[in-house]
Motif scaffolding. Structure first.
Motif, PDB file in Angstrom:
ATOM      1  N   MET A  36      -9.566 -10.025   1.252  1.00 11.87           N
ATOM      2  CA  MET A  36      -8.983  -9.847  -0.076  1.00 11.87           C
ATOM      3  C   MET A  36      -9.304  -8.468  -0.635  1.00 11.87           C
ATOM      4  SD  MET A  36      -9.306 -13.554  -1.990  1.00 11.87           S
ATOM      5  CE  MET A  36     -11.066 -13.739  -1.718  1.00 11.87           C
ATOM      6  N   ARG A  37     -10.537  -8.006  -0.412  1.00 10.28           N
ATOM      7  CA  ARG A  37     -10.910  -6.673  -0.893  1.00 10.28           C
ATOM      8  C   ARG A  37     -10.124  -5.588  -0.170  1.00 10.28           C
ATOM      9  NH1 ARG A  37     -17.430  -6.468  -1.999  1.00 10.28           N
ATOM     10  NH2 ARG A  37     -17.688  -8.557  -2.859  1.00 10.28           N
ATOM     11  N   LEU A  38      -9.921  -5.775   1.133  1.00  9.39           N
ATOM     12  CA  LEU A  38      -9.149  -4.795   1.895  1.00  9.39           C
ATOM     13  C   LEU A  38      -7.705  -4.744   1.412  1.00  9.39           C
ATOM     14  CD1 LEU A  38     -10.411  -5.354   5.558  1.00  9.39           C
ATOM     15  CD2 LEU A  38     -10.776  -3.361   4.116  1.00  9.39           C
ATOM     16  N   ALA A  39      -7.127  -5.924   1.168  1.00  6.88           N
ATOM     17  CA  ALA A  39      -5.748  -5.968   0.680  1.00  6.88           C
ATOM     18  C   ALA A  39      -5.628  -5.254  -0.663  1.00  6.88           C
ATOM     19  CB  ALA A  39      -5.283  -7.418   0.560  1.00  6.88           C
ATOM     20  N   ALA A  40      -6.606  -5.482  -1.545  1.00  5.37           N
ATOM     21  CA  ALA A  40      -6.585  -4.818  -2.847  1.00  5.37           C
ATOM     22  C   ALA A  40      -6.764  -3.313  -2.703  1.00  5.37           C
ATOM     23  CB  ALA A  40      -7.679  -5.397  -3.740  1.00  5.37           C
ATOM     24  N   ALA A  41      -7.661  -2.903  -1.789  1.00  2.00           N
ATOM     25  CA  ALA A  41      -7.900  -1.470  -1.582  1.00  2.00           C
ATOM     26  C   ALA A  41      -6.665  -0.788  -1.010  1.00  2.00           C
ATOM     27  CB  ALA A  41      -9.097  -1.270  -0.657  1.00  2.00           C
ATOM     28  N   ARG A  42      -5.991  -1.457  -0.057  1.00  2.00           N
ATOM     29  CA  ARG A  42      -4.783  -0.874   0.530  1.00  2.00           C
ATOM     30  C   ARG A  42      -3.669  -0.768  -0.503  1.00  2.00           C
ATOM     31  NH1 ARG A  42      -5.314  -4.454   6.055  1.00  2.00           N
ATOM     32  NH2 ARG A  42      -6.660  -3.005   7.203  1.00  2.00           N
ATOM     33  N   ALA A  43      -3.542  -1.798  -1.343  1.00  2.00           N
ATOM     34  CA  ALA A  43      -2.516  -1.756  -2.385  1.00  2.00           C
ATOM     35  C   ALA A  43      -2.787  -0.619  -3.360  1.00  2.00           C
ATOM     36  CB  ALA A  43      -2.471  -3.092  -3.122  1.00  2.00           C
ATOM     37  N   ALA A  44      -4.065  -0.433  -3.727  1.00  2.00           N
ATOM     38  CA  ALA A  44      -4.424   0.654  -4.638  1.00  2.00           C
ATOM     39  C   ALA A  44      -4.142   2.006  -4.001  1.00  2.00           C
ATOM     40  CB  ALA A  44      -5.900   0.544  -5.022  1.00  2.00           C
ATOM     41  N   GLN A  45      -4.434   2.127  -2.701  1.00  2.00           N
ATOM     42  CA  GLN A  45      -4.176   3.386  -2.009  1.00  2.00           C
ATOM     43  C   GLN A  45      -2.683   3.692  -1.967  1.00  2.00           C
ATOM     44  OE1 GLN A  45      -4.938   3.554   2.253  1.00  2.00           O
ATOM     45  NE2 GLN A  45      -5.810   5.589   2.025  1.00  2.00           N
ATOM     46  N   MET A  46      -1.875   2.665  -1.727  1.00  2.00           N
ATOM     47  CA  MET A  46      -0.424   2.861  -1.702  1.00  2.00           C
ATOM     48  C   MET A  46       0.090   3.325  -3.059  1.00  2.00           C
ATOM     49  SD  MET A  46       0.845  -0.404   0.553  1.00  2.00           S
ATOM     50  CE  MET A  46       0.347  -0.604   2.262  1.00  2.00           C
ATOM     51  N   MET A  76     -21.559   1.289   8.147  1.00  3.74           N
ATOM     52  CA  MET A  76     -20.931   2.476   7.570  1.00  3.74           C
ATOM     53  C   MET A  76     -19.733   2.922   8.405  1.00  3.74           C
ATOM     54  SD  MET A  76     -24.181   4.703   6.194  1.00  3.74           S
ATOM     55  CE  MET A  76     -23.119   5.810   5.262  1.00  3.74           C
ATOM     56  N   PHE A  77     -19.835   2.786   9.729  1.00  2.00           N
ATOM     57  CA  PHE A  77     -18.685   3.105  10.587  1.00  2.00           C
ATOM     58  C   PHE A  77     -17.498   2.213  10.250  1.00  2.00           C
ATOM     59  CE2 PHE A  77     -16.601   1.181  14.367  1.00  2.00           C
ATOM     60  CZ  PHE A  77     -15.616   2.142  14.531  1.00  2.00           C
ATOM     61  N   LEU A  78     -17.736   0.903  10.143  1.00  2.00           N
ATOM     62  CA  LEU A  78     -16.644  -0.024   9.849  1.00  2.00           C
ATOM     63  C   LEU A  78     -16.014   0.283   8.492  1.00  2.00           C
ATOM     64  CD1 LEU A  78     -18.223  -3.352  11.150  1.00  2.00           C
ATOM     65  CD2 LEU A  78     -16.374  -2.042  12.209  1.00  2.00           C
ATOM     66  N   SER A  79     -16.851   0.576   7.505  1.00  3.50           N
ATOM     67  CA  SER A  79     -16.333   0.905   6.181  1.00  3.50           C
ATOM     68  C   SER A  79     -15.483   2.170   6.229  1.00  3.50           C
ATOM     69  CB  SER A  79     -17.494   1.083   5.201  1.00  3.50           C
ATOM     70  OG  SER A  79     -17.023   1.447   3.921  1.00  3.50           O
ATOM     71  N   SER A  80     -15.968   3.193   6.942  1.00  3.60           N
ATOM     72  CA  SER A  80     -15.231   4.447   7.056  1.00  3.60           C
ATOM     73  C   SER A  80     -13.938   4.262   7.842  1.00  3.60           C
ATOM     74  CB  SER A  80     -16.116   5.505   7.731  1.00  3.60           C
ATOM     75  OG  SER A  80     -15.427   6.723   7.881  1.00  3.60           O
ATOM     76  N   ALA A  81     -14.011   3.499   8.940  1.00  5.63           N
ATOM     77  CA  ALA A  81     -12.819   3.275   9.758  1.00  5.63           C
ATOM     78  C   ALA A  81     -11.757   2.501   8.991  1.00  5.63           C
ATOM     79  CB  ALA A  81     -13.206   2.528  11.036  1.00  5.63           C
ATOM     80  N   LEU A  82     -12.181   1.497   8.222  1.00  4.00           N
ATOM     81  CA  LEU A  82     -11.232   0.700   7.444  1.00  4.00           C
ATOM     82  C   LEU A  82     -10.514   1.543   6.398  1.00  4.00           C
ATOM     83  CD1 LEU A  82     -13.374  -2.525   6.968  1.00  4.00           C
ATOM     84  CD2 LEU A  82     -11.124  -2.446   8.044  1.00  4.00           C
ATOM     85  N   SER A  83     -11.217   2.504   5.821  1.00  7.71           N
ATOM     86  CA  SER A  83     -10.601   3.341   4.794  1.00  7.71           C
ATOM     87  C   SER A  83      -9.771   4.478   5.386  1.00  7.71           C
ATOM     88  CB  SER A  83     -11.686   3.921   3.877  1.00  7.71           C
ATOM     89  OG  SER A  83     -12.554   4.777   4.596  1.00  7.71           O
ATOM     90  N   THR A  84      -9.969   4.780   6.673  1.00 10.38           N
ATOM     91  CA  THR A  84      -9.270   5.899   7.307  1.00 10.38           C
ATOM     92  C   THR A  84      -8.066   5.451   8.121  1.00 10.38           C
ATOM     93  OG1 THR A  84     -11.380   7.085   7.473  1.00 10.38           O
ATOM     94  CG2 THR A  84      -9.550   7.920   8.805  1.00 10.38           C
TER      95      THR A  84
END
Length: 228
Positions: free
Chosen positions: A45-55, A165-173
């Motif tokens: 759910m957090r990833l979906a919200a973050a991706r929507a915000a990025q879009m 930290m790798f997973l967090s960075s990869a998910l955001s990139t």
């Protein structure tokens, strides 16, 4: 931000390690799995919200078609992070000479196959222009363009935080179906890895690896895990 993995209920602590035998029952194992499932749902759910915000920040509506969104950020099959350290230059060079493509082939692997591979390394304890370690790492990064640097001091807080930290960075990139962690002493068959993951692409919440599950037996001289 990071998400903590829930602790197993009634898991024996170090303070209780003096007991000769501690067993995690099947009921407790189910509770752990349920807790992990809730954590995964929260992360999704957090990833979906973050991706929507990025879009929205990039001028793309989350309700736009998948094709339009794909033009903005292509969907990848997997992102592979190879955990490495400053001292392991020989291991990195060995990987570059064997299974990890270089230069244009590395870029084509991402473009044509949807596969990203990067060495993952943090920072030195004393970063700066006078740091010989940092200068060597910057030169290597410029030469090969296959390194992901983390805002993490190598050697501090151990490998779990670095992986997190790798997973967090990869998910955001990168937007990928799978995120893979390997060590720099492992040689990977990219083709077989791609085939295995592709078979699971349509399934939700796929985890492949050693999952601590089932009865856990521990005492001072013996620790047994069921890696299923």
């Amino acid at each position: 931000s990071y998400w903590a993995v829930p602790e197993p209920p009634d898991c024996p602590s170090k303070a209780n390690s003096g007991r000769s035998r501690a067993v995690l029952s099947q009921a407790q194992t189910r509770e752990v799995i349920i807790a992990l499932d809730r954590t995964i749902s929260d992360i999704e759910m957090r990833l979906a919200a973050a991706r929507a915000a990025q879009m929205r920040n990039q001028g793309v509506s989350p309700s736009d078609s998948a094709a339009d969104q794909g033009n903005m950020r292509p969907r990848l099959l997997f992102v592979m992070g190879i955990m490495t350290t400053f001292d392991n230059r020989r291991r990195r060079d060995s990987i570059r000479k064997t299974w990890m493509p270089q230069g244009e082939r590395l870029r084509m692997l991402e473009k044509d196959k949807g596969i990203v591979t990067r060495f993952v390394i943090g920072r030195s304890a004393n970063p700066g222009p006078d740091s010989e370690v940092e200068r060597a790492m910057d030169a290597e990064e410029k030469e090969y363009n296959d390194i992901l640097r983390l805002n993490h001091v190598e050697g501090q807080d151990g490998l779990p935080l670095k992986i997190q930290m790798f997973l967090s960075s990869a998910l955001s990139t990168w937007d990928a179906d799978f995120y893979v962690k390997v060590d720099d002493d492992v040689h990977v068959n990219i083709g077989i890895t791609r085939s295995i993951l592709a078979r699971h692409r349509s399934k939700p919440r796929v985890y492949i690896g050693c999952m601590k599950s089932g009865p856990v037996i521990a005492n001072k001289s013996l620790e047994v895990w069921d890696c299923g």
